[in-house]
Write a protein that holds these residues in place. Structure first.
Motif, PDB file in Angstrom:
ATOM      1  N   LEU A 148     -44.565 106.672  -6.522  1.00  0.00           N
ATOM      2  CA  LEU A 148     -44.930 107.558  -5.423  1.00  0.00           C
ATOM      3  C   LEU A 148     -46.428 107.783  -5.392  1.00  0.00           C
ATOM      4  N   VAL A 163     -40.962 101.731  -3.317  1.00  0.00           N
ATOM      5  CA  VAL A 163     -40.036 102.814  -3.021  1.00  0.00           C
ATOM      6  C   VAL A 163     -39.885 102.964  -1.507  1.00  0.00           C
ATOM      7  N   TRP A 164     -38.731 103.473  -1.110  1.00  0.00           N
ATOM      8  CA  TRP A 164     -38.437 103.711   0.298  1.00  0.00           C
ATOM      9  C   TRP A 164     -37.981 105.147   0.470  1.00  0.00           C
ATOM     10  N   ARG A 165     -38.429 105.781   1.554  1.00  0.00           N
ATOM     11  CA  ARG A 165     -38.188 107.201   1.782  1.00  0.00           C
ATOM     12  C   ARG A 165     -37.010 107.385   2.734  1.00  0.00           C
ATOM     13  N   THR A 173     -37.552 114.615   4.462  1.00  0.00           N
ATOM     14  CA  THR A 173     -37.396 113.645   3.388  1.00  0.00           C
ATOM     15  C   THR A 173     -36.254 114.090   2.478  1.00  0.00           C
ATOM     16  N   TYR A 214     -36.283 109.434  -2.452  1.00  0.00           N
ATOM     17  CA  TYR A 214     -36.953 108.135  -2.487  1.00  0.00           C
ATOM     18  C   TYR A 214     -36.094 107.151  -3.278  1.00  0.00           C
ATOM     19  N   TYR A 215     -35.907 105.946  -2.713  1.00  0.00           N
ATOM     20  CA  TYR A 215     -34.985 104.960  -3.243  1.00  0.00           C
ATOM     21  C   TYR A 215     -35.723 103.742  -3.786  1.00  0.00           C
ATOM     22  N   PRO A 231     -45.249 113.701  -3.778  1.00  0.00           N
ATOM     23  CA  PRO A 231     -44.567 112.752  -2.904  1.00  0.00           C
ATOM     24  C   PRO A 231     -45.512 112.176  -1.860  1.00  0.00           C
ATOM     25  N   VAL A 248     -45.001 106.536   2.326  1.00  0.00           N
ATOM     26  CA  VAL A 248     -43.946 105.599   1.947  1.00  0.00           C
ATOM     27  C   VAL A 248     -43.120 105.261   3.178  1.00  0.00           C
TER      28      VAL A 248
END
Length: 403
Positions: free
Chosen positions: A271, A277-279, A286, A289-290, A388, A392
């Motif tokens: 982050l 990472v994907w949000r 939000t 995060y993946y 964060p 992203v």
């Protein structure tokens, strides 16, 4: 001693390095021998095992035995009686998912099929042999689960040699793992490793020359490197990533050289930089995060704190000031039962902070080693809130939240 003190042994991330002197294909590189922090070349050596270190380093050896590192993989006879009983009960139920191997490998019919167990203190996982190699059952025994002691579904069917063994053993030989006949009766994990578990040489490199002629310049000392290099060193196995840079499918640090850059080997979830990472965004908020855009797992909470175990590096990296100034081994001792460089959190934190420092405020228990939040966040922000990154990229397709 409290659980929060002991849990440092799991969080430690201290110096777990395997195959430090090999290329990504598992072969030693004679043209580029590793160097220690003084710039002196460390001679190529062979693995001799942690027991060889005991004579001269008895205190460190005894402390190491009290950590989790030696037990990252061990013989099946170390299975807990409670875990064995739970698995026997599951075997009696033809519908039980706890004895499934997963990924097309079927299920076990007897405990005799379990050849290794992972873990000693907080949980145990179970490893069986398949035609593709060694794989995990899709369950683990967790004595502190939210629903009480017992088996919990966790992962399924991953082949140990192909994804993660380099972080669980010492001296992993990638070339042998790729070329030996895994269906042979005598094929075992000892066939592709120098030592089961994370031994002394996982951190200090092959020790035959040092054991024969002890000297500071013929053994690897991570303290000889910069603070960031020390943190990267710990991060190889204690940073979640979404893959090896060169070797598709791997999640361990095969090919890493001590003092190198973590990002040359793995792709850490970050982050701090927005990498890998994907949000997840729902109604402009939000949600988390993946680690992948699709079919991924949520690895960070919406406030940026790590959600999963083995993410101390991913947390710490969000705090640029601390990441540049603090090494993991300033606070963590890989030769100590409680993993700390002091006897308690209070004593450790008092070295830099006054009595107003509250460990439960600054480092709350947030991340989960199973389904219970029992690992302290390492962002070091009040409330455990990280940093964060709203830059992203939001996910195009909501993933399934799998571990």
């Amino acid at each position: 001693m409290t659980k929060s003190v002991i849990i440092g042994a799991v969080l430690i991330g201290v110096l777990v390095l395997v195959a430090v002197f090999v290329l990504p294909n598992g072969e030693a590189d004679p043209e580029v021998p590793p160097e220690n922090g003084n710039g002196e070349q460390v001679a190529q050596a062979e693995y001799v095992g942690s027991d060889s270190c005991q004579g001269c380093h008895s205190e460190a050896y005894a402390g190491w035995l009290q950590t989790e590192h030696p037990y990252m993989i061990q013989e099946a006879d170390e299975i807990w009686p409670e875990a064995a009983a739970a698995l026997e009960e599951a075997l009696a139920d033809p519908e039980s998912e706890f004895v499934e191997i997963g990924r097309g490998h079927g299920r076990i019919e007897s405990l005799d099929e379990i050849q290794y167990v992972v873990g000693q203190r907080w949980k145990q996982r179970f490893v069986v042999k398949t035609e593709e190699g060694f794989a995990f059952l899709q369950s683990q025994y967790y004595p502190l689960g939210a629903d009480g002691p017992g088996l919990y579904v966790y992962g399924a069917g991953r082949i140990y040699e192909d994804r993660c063994l380099a972080c669980h053993a010492t001296g992993f030989d990638l070339e042998a793992a790729n070329n030996l006949d895994r269906t042979a009766d005598d094929y075992r994990l000892e066939s592709v490793t120098a030592e089961l578990g994370v031994g002394c040489e996982a951190c200090h490199g092959p020790g035959s020359i040092h054991a024969g002629s002890p000297a500071a310049d013929n053994i690897q000392n991570p303290r000889d490197h910069s603070t960031q290099a020390q943190n990267d060193f710990c991060g190889f196995c204690h940073a979640r990533n979404n893959g090896h840079v060169e070797l598709e499918g791997r999640e361990d640090p095969v090919g890493y050289q001590v003092g190198g850059d973590l990002r040359d080997v793995t792709r850490p979830l970050s982050l701090a930089t927005g990498e890998n990472v994907w949000r997840m965004v729902i109604d402009d908020e939000t949600e988390g995060y993946y680690d992948r855009e699709e079919e991924g797992s949520m690895r960070f909470f919406a406030d940026g704190a790590a959600r999963s175990h083995r993410m101390a590096y991913n947390d710490l990296e969000q705090n640029n000031e601390k990441f540049a100034a603090m090494s993991c081994i300033d606070c963590h001792n890989p030769h100590s039962e409680n993993s700390l460089t002091a006897d308690s959190f209070d004593e450790l934190c008092a070295q830099c902070h006054d009595e107003t420092f509250d460990i439960d405020e600054i480092m709350p228990l947030r991340a989960m080693s199973s389904n219970t939040p029992d690992i302290r966040t390492h962002t070091f922000f009040p409330g455990g809130v990280g940093n964060p990154n709203d830059d992203v990229i939001p996910m195009a397709v909501p993933p399934s939240d799998i571990d």
